[in-house]
Design a protein around this motif. Structure first.
Motif, short mmCIF file in Angstrom:
data_model
loop_
_atom_site.label_atom_id
_atom_site.label_comp_id
_atom_site.label_asym_id
_atom_site.label_seq_id
_atom_site.Cartn_x
_atom_site.Cartn_y
_atom_site.Cartn_z
N ARG A 63 0.82 -1.21 0.00
CA ARG A 63 0.00 0.00 0.00
C ARG A 63 0.85 1.26 0.00
NH1 ARG A 63 -4.52 0.71 3.74
NH2 ARG A 63 -4.90 2.29 2.14
N GLY A 64 2.08 1.09 -0.40
CA GLY A 64 2.99 2.24 -0.38
C GLY A 64 2.60 3.35 -1.31
N TRP A 65 1.79 3.02 -2.33
CA TRP A 65 1.36 4.05 -3.25
C TRP A 65 0.55 5.13 -2.53
CZ3 TRP A 65 3.56 3.01 -7.80
CH2 TRP A 65 3.85 1.66 -8.08
N PHE A 104 -0.97 16.14 -11.76
CA PHE A 104 -1.02 14.87 -12.46
C PHE A 104 -2.15 14.01 -11.92
CE2 PHE A 104 2.93 14.85 -14.86
CZ PHE A 104 3.72 15.77 -14.18
N CYS A 105 -2.96 13.50 -12.82
CA CYS A 105 -3.96 12.51 -12.47
C CYS A 105 -3.33 11.13 -12.67
CB CYS A 105 -5.16 12.69 -13.39
SG CYS A 105 -6.56 11.63 -13.04
N ALA A 106 -3.66 10.17 -11.81
CA ALA A 106 -3.05 8.85 -11.93
C ALA A 106 -4.05 7.77 -11.56
CB ALA A 106 -1.80 8.74 -11.06
N LEU A 107 -3.82 6.60 -12.15
CA LEU A 107 -4.68 5.43 -11.95
C LEU A 107 -3.79 4.31 -11.44
CD1 LEU A 107 -6.92 4.09 -14.85
CD2 LEU A 107 -5.28 2.62 -13.76
N LEU A 108 -4.27 3.59 -10.45
CA LEU A 108 -3.48 2.52 -9.84
C LEU A 108 -4.28 1.25 -9.72
CD1 LEU A 108 -1.01 1.47 -8.15
CD2 LEU A 108 -2.28 2.24 -6.15
N LYS A 116 0.58 -1.45 -10.65
CA LYS A 116 0.83 -0.65 -11.83
C LYS A 116 0.17 0.70 -11.65
CE LYS A 116 2.71 -3.94 -14.37
NZ LYS A 116 4.16 -3.96 -14.63
N ILE A 117 0.95 1.75 -11.82
CA ILE A 117 0.41 3.10 -11.75
C ILE A 117 0.63 3.77 -13.09
CG2 ILE A 117 2.51 4.12 -10.78
CD1 ILE A 117 0.55 5.90 -9.08
N ILE A 118 -0.39 4.45 -13.57
CA ILE A 118 -0.32 5.14 -14.86
C ILE A 118 -0.65 6.60 -14.62
CG2 ILE A 118 -1.28 5.29 -17.18
CD1 ILE A 118 -2.06 2.31 -16.84
N PHE A 119 0.19 7.48 -15.12
CA PHE A 119 -0.01 8.91 -14.94
C PHE A 119 -0.55 9.55 -16.21
CE2 PHE A 119 2.06 9.62 -10.88
CZ PHE A 119 2.92 8.55 -10.76
N GLY A 120 -1.33 10.60 -16.01
CA GLY A 120 -1.69 11.46 -17.12
C GLY A 120 -0.51 12.33 -17.50
N SER A 121 -0.69 13.13 -18.51
CA SER A 121 0.42 13.92 -19.05
C SER A 121 0.74 15.17 -18.22
CB SER A 121 0.10 14.35 -20.49
OG SER A 121 -1.13 15.04 -20.51
N GLY A 122 -0.11 15.47 -17.26
CA GLY A 122 0.14 16.63 -16.41
C GLY A 122 -0.52 17.90 -16.97
N THR A 123 -0.97 18.75 -16.08
CA THR A 123 -1.57 20.04 -16.46
C THR A 123 -0.89 21.13 -15.66
OG1 THR A 123 -3.72 18.99 -16.87
CG2 THR A 123 -3.69 21.40 -16.57
N ARG A 124 -0.27 22.06 -16.39
CA ARG A 124 0.42 23.16 -15.70
C ARG A 124 -0.60 24.24 -15.37
NH1 ARG A 124 5.54 24.47 -15.01
NH2 ARG A 124 6.20 22.83 -16.47
N LEU A 125 -0.63 24.65 -14.13
CA LEU A 125 -1.56 25.67 -13.65
C LEU A 125 -0.77 26.88 -13.20
CD1 LEU A 125 -4.40 26.59 -12.67
CD2 LEU A 125 -3.86 25.49 -10.49
#
Lengths: 115, 112
Positions: free
Chosen positions: A99-101, B89-93, B99-108
């Protein structure tokens, strides 16, 4: 300051070379994660170690390898470097394993430039 | 495959404006969703998370709700400050697969 240290801060090298990036986790944290952030690929998870053993593998190239030592610091080895390997490499640590994430502390990163 | 799509930046707002940064995902099963923030010259920090449908994550005035019907996890804040200027960054795990997948990022960028 997250408590995670990375050395060196900057590294400039040539194609075909090999480099080693070092990460010291926060005191007591058993998990170390490596990430690559580049303009082309965005942010990618590379690999996780927990208490010296590989726990999860992401998009890590075969030219790259990592290890975590008994004192819990970790090294990321990049070999046969290509121009596309130029990126910011982050290390993160967590007191948790699976759960380190949920609780990661990121270092400031090592900026690698391959010329 | 699994993916995360964020709205393109940069996003520039005036202080005290309302913020929305869109994030949609493609995934099978029931991933966890995260928002991370990266301030200039620093590593990422976890901003908020949600682990199941209809969960709302919140932190520092930011909120995001896990919407399974629209496969979205939009980040919102009612009144932004100059100090919110960063890349988000939005991310899905998938915990089971680690496995974690990131979005491309949004600069604010927030103008005073």
């Amino acid at each position: 300051d997250s408590g995670v240290t990375q050395t060196p801060k900057h590294l400039i090298t040539a194609t075909g070379q090999r480099v080693t990036l070092r990460c010291s986790p926060r005191s007591g944290d058993l998990s170390v994660y490596w990430y690559q952030q580049s303009l082309d690929q965005g942010l990618q998870f590379l690999i996780q170690y927990y208490n010296g053993e590989e726990r999860a593998k992401g998009n890590i190239l075969e030219r790259f390898s990592a290890q975590q030592f008994p004192d819990l610091h970790s090294e990321l080895n990049l070999s046969s470097l290509e121009l596309g390997d130029s990126a910011l490499y982050f290390c993160a640590s967590s007191p948790l394993g699976d759960r380190g994430w949920d609780e990661q502390f990121f270092g400031p990163g090592t900026r690698l430039t391959v010329l | 495959g699994n993916s995360v799509t964020q709205m393109e930046g940069p996003v520039t707002l005036s202080e005290e404006a309302f913020l929305t940064i869109n994030c949609t995902y493609t995934a099978t099963g029931y991933p966890s969703l995260f928002w991370y923030v990266q301030y200039p010259g620093e590593g990422l920090q976890l901003l908020l998370k949600a682990t199941k449908a209809d969960d709302k994550g919140s932190n520092k005035g930011f909120e995001a709700t896990y919407r399974k019907e629209t496969t979205s996890f939009h980040l919102e804040k009612g009144s932004v400050q100059v100090s919110d200027s960063a890349v988000y960054f939005c991310a899905l795990l998938y915990s089971s697969a680690s496995k974690i997948i990131f979005g491309s990022g949004t600069r604010l960028s927030i103008r005073p």
